[in-house]
Design a protein around this motif. Sequence first.
Motif, short mmCIF file in Angstrom:
data_model
loop_
_atom_site.label_atom_id
_atom_site.label_comp_id
_atom_site.label_asym_id
_atom_site.label_seq_id
_atom_site.Cartn_x
_atom_site.Cartn_y
_atom_site.Cartn_z
N GLY A 107 0.90 -1.13 0.00
CA GLY A 107 -0.02 -0.09 0.00
C GLY A 107 0.91 1.27 0.11
N ILE A 108 0.44 2.28 0.99
CA ILE A 108 1.21 3.29 0.92
C ILE A 108 2.65 3.30 1.51
N GLY A 109 2.87 2.13 1.87
CA GLY A 109 4.35 1.94 2.36
C GLY A 109 5.35 2.10 1.18
N PHE A 132 13.77 1.48 10.83
CA PHE A 132 13.15 2.73 10.90
C PHE A 132 11.83 2.90 10.18
N GLU A 133 10.74 3.28 10.57
CA GLU A 133 9.58 3.28 10.03
C GLU A 133 8.66 4.29 10.58
N PRO A 134 7.68 4.61 9.58
CA PRO A 134 6.49 5.38 10.21
C PRO A 134 5.63 4.62 11.18
N ILE A 135 5.03 5.02 11.79
CA ILE A 135 3.99 4.15 12.83
C ILE A 135 2.72 3.80 12.07
N HIS A 136 2.34 4.40 11.05
CA HIS A 136 1.17 4.02 10.20
C HIS A 136 1.44 2.50 9.53
N GLY A 137 0.01 2.25 9.12
CA GLY A 137 0.15 0.98 8.34
C GLY A 137 -0.01 0.98 6.85
N SER A 138 -0.46 0.29 6.10
CA SER A 138 -0.46 0.60 4.48
C SER A 138 -1.76 1.13 4.06
N ALA A 139 -2.56 1.76 5.14
CA ALA A 139 -3.79 2.67 4.39
C ALA A 139 -4.52 2.37 3.01
N PRO A 140 -4.94 1.06 3.10
CA PRO A 140 -5.37 0.58 1.76
C PRO A 140 -6.27 1.73 0.85
N TYR A 141 -7.07 2.52 1.93
CA TYR A 141 -7.97 3.44 1.39
C TYR A 141 -7.36 4.61 0.54
N LEU A 142 -6.15 4.63 0.97
CA LEU A 142 -5.24 5.95 0.40
C LEU A 142 -4.50 5.49 -0.75
N ALA A 143 -4.14 3.96 -0.49
CA ALA A 143 -2.90 3.53 -1.64
C ALA A 143 -3.35 3.82 -2.98
N SER A 197 -1.99 14.00 12.52
CA SER A 197 -2.02 12.97 11.56
C SER A 197 -1.17 11.74 11.83
N LEU A 198 -1.77 10.47 11.48
CA LEU A 198 -0.78 9.59 11.51
C LEU A 198 0.22 9.37 10.62
N GLY A 199 0.13 10.47 9.48
CA GLY A 199 1.44 10.65 8.70
C GLY A 199 2.54 11.43 9.13
N LEU A 200 2.57 11.65 10.62
CA LEU A 200 3.35 12.67 11.01
C LEU A 200 4.35 12.04 12.04
N GLY A 209 8.53 0.43 5.10
CA GLY A 209 7.36 1.36 4.79
C GLY A 209 6.28 0.73 5.75
N ALA A 210 5.56 0.05 5.20
CA ALA A 210 4.42 -0.58 5.83
C ALA A 210 3.71 -2.06 5.46
N ALA A 211 3.41 -2.83 6.29
CA ALA A 211 2.86 -3.95 5.81
C ALA A 211 1.36 -4.00 5.89
N GLY A 212 0.47 -4.80 5.12
CA GLY A 212 -0.94 -4.89 5.38
C GLY A 212 -1.31 -5.75 6.34
N GLU A 213 -2.28 -6.81 6.03
CA GLU A 213 -2.90 -7.67 7.01
C GLU A 213 -1.62 -8.62 7.52
N THR A 214 -0.91 -8.70 6.91
CA THR A 214 0.49 -9.67 7.24
C THR A 214 1.37 -8.87 8.38
N ALA A 260 -0.76 9.73 0.48
CA ALA A 260 -0.21 9.70 1.67
C ALA A 260 0.79 10.71 2.10
N ASN A 261 0.74 10.91 3.26
CA ASN A 261 1.53 12.06 3.71
C ASN A 261 3.20 11.30 3.98
N PRO A 262 4.09 11.89 3.39
CA PRO A 262 5.37 11.02 3.52
C PRO A 262 6.20 11.46 4.68
P1 NAI Z 1 -3.38 2.67 9.15
O1 NAI Z 1 -2.11 3.22 9.88
O2 NAI Z 1 -2.88 2.16 7.82
O3 NAI Z 1 -4.26 3.98 8.68
C1 NAI Z 1 -5.26 4.45 9.78
C2 NAI Z 1 -5.55 5.80 9.44
O4 NAI Z 1 -4.53 6.79 9.23
C3 NAI Z 1 -6.27 5.72 8.05
O5 NAI Z 1 -7.31 6.91 7.97
C4 NAI Z 1 -5.25 6.35 7.15
O6 NAI Z 1 -5.96 6.85 5.94
C5 NAI Z 1 -4.38 7.34 7.85
N1 NAI Z 1 -3.37 7.37 7.69
C6 NAI Z 1 -2.14 6.44 7.82
N2 NAI Z 1 -1.00 6.80 7.14
C7 NAI Z 1 -1.23 8.28 6.75
C8 NAI Z 1 -0.49 8.83 5.94
N3 NAI Z 1 0.91 8.43 5.91
N4 NAI Z 1 -0.90 9.98 5.35
C9 NAI Z 1 -2.22 10.47 5.66
N5 NAI Z 1 -2.96 9.54 6.34
C10 NAI Z 1 -2.53 8.59 6.84
O7 NAI Z 1 -4.10 1.80 10.07
P2 NAI Z 1 -5.06 0.69 9.50
O8 NAI Z 1 -6.15 1.25 8.65
O9 NAI Z 1 -5.72 0.40 10.91
O10 NAI Z 1 -4.63 -0.57 8.70
C11 NAI Z 1 -4.40 -0.72 7.65
C12 NAI Z 1 -3.36 -1.93 7.31
O11 NAI Z 1 -2.15 -1.51 7.94
C13 NAI Z 1 -3.88 -3.11 7.90
O12 NAI Z 1 -3.68 -4.24 6.91
C14 NAI Z 1 -2.76 -3.31 9.02
O13 NAI Z 1 -2.66 -4.81 9.46
C15 NAI Z 1 -1.71 -2.58 8.65
N6 NAI Z 1 -0.77 -1.97 9.52
C16 NAI Z 1 0.49 -2.26 9.27
C17 NAI Z 1 1.61 -1.62 10.01
C18 NAI Z 1 2.91 -1.83 9.94
O14 NAI Z 1 3.32 -2.41 9.03
N7 NAI Z 1 3.71 -1.34 10.78
C19 NAI Z 1 1.05 -0.79 11.45
C20 NAI Z 1 -0.34 -0.70 11.51
C21 NAI Z 1 -1.34 -1.07 10.60
#
Ligand code: NAI
Length: 330
Positions: free
Chosen positions: A11-13, A252-263, A236-239, A67-72, A268-270
């Motif tokens: 995804g956005i990773g 080193f990684e962002p704390i956010h995930g793969s954000a499939p709705y944004l991908a 924002s999670l993008g920060l 970057g980020a992984a998804g469901e795995t 995605a905020n870098p």
């Molecule tokens: P998420 O962190 O991907 O997204 C949560 C919310 O934050 C969403 O509304 C998303 O649009 C927003 N967001 C996240 N990153 C952003 C960015 N860079 N810029 C702007 N908005 C941002 O978490 P979610 O939706 O709970 O999980 C999505 C997938 O990511 C799942 O498959 C989950 O398993 C995976 N995941 C992976 C992580 C990792 O690899 N370290 C950490 C957290 C979730």
Amino acid sequence: MYKIAVIPGDGIGKEVMEATLHVLNRLNLNFEYNFADAGDEYAEIHGEPLAQETIDLVKNSDACLFGAAGETAADVIIRLRQEMDFFANLRPVKTLPGTNALFDNLDFMIVRENTEGLYIGQEKYTDEGAIAKRVITRAASERICKYAFEYAKDNNRKKVTGVHKANVLKKTDGLFKEVFYEVAKEYEKYGIEAEDFYVDATAMYFLTKPQTFDVIVTTNLFGDILSDEGAGLVGSLGLIPSANIGEKGGLFEPIHGSAPYLAGKGLANPTAMLLSAVMMLNYLGEKEYADILDEAILEVLTEQKYLTKDLGGTSSTMEMAEAIAKKIKS
Ligand code: NAI
Ligand code: MG
């Protein structure tokens, strides 16, 4: 020359990684990048989300950008942290200029234990439902609490808050709390204050008095949840970036995930990934480059001309990255 393992993931990773490498290329770094795929897409093709060669690549690198992984995610990033014994997860909650942070002047560090707790992945079905095992060891608790107090000492922080749920989880978190205060005693002479809160109260204090936090140390799951709450505080999670540190290197990684709705949409905020690169540069001892990159990011945020949608802007991931790259004088 530094060997850097690069794992964009899903995804956005992929998008925030591409943006970050674009910016890093403006710095005259002596880096050898070695790429590896991991995550949901990799698993679909290869039957497993994380190959042994990728673990070996991280082992044989000076640092890893992830970057980020998804469901795995559990089988990729949680596994990497455990395999590499990256026991300390640093997650800074900091108000940045030009953002819609809920509070001005937030600046605290969450130190999350990264190898045990509820995230050891030992779950099983039973006749009644399912059971998950939560492991808290004295050794890991001592190691993470020491790390938090050392961090406080080295970074001129005045207070460390231990976060737990020892009133209910009497044995596991009882032990964590006990060890926290044992370690705290050794740092009294440095003038570092210690306090502790239950995690539920802490979740409220994040909203009512977040400026009073300095360094927080907590167990794996609580640190995961509180750091996303921290992202809500700063807008924002993008920060929020992070560093996973151990004896064998750092990831080193962002704390956010793969954000499939944004991908795939350039939404995605870098910044979180870029600030993770800043943490990596500091970790490698390249403070000068870390500062140049950090300043470039802050300038673009301050100007508010090239911001992604989560920050109220209309720029794409790469447009924001390009604006940051342009701030770096060659
Ligand atoms: P998420 O962190 O991907 O997204 C949560 C919310 O934050 C969403 O509304 C998303 O649009 C927003 N967001 C996240 N990153 C952003 C960015 N860079 N810029 C702007 N908005 C941002 O978490 P979610 O939706 O709970 O999980 C999505 C997938 O990511 C799942 O498959 C989950 O398993 C995976 N995941 C992976 C992580 C990792 O690899 N370290 C950490 C957290 C979730
Ligand atoms: Mg998380």
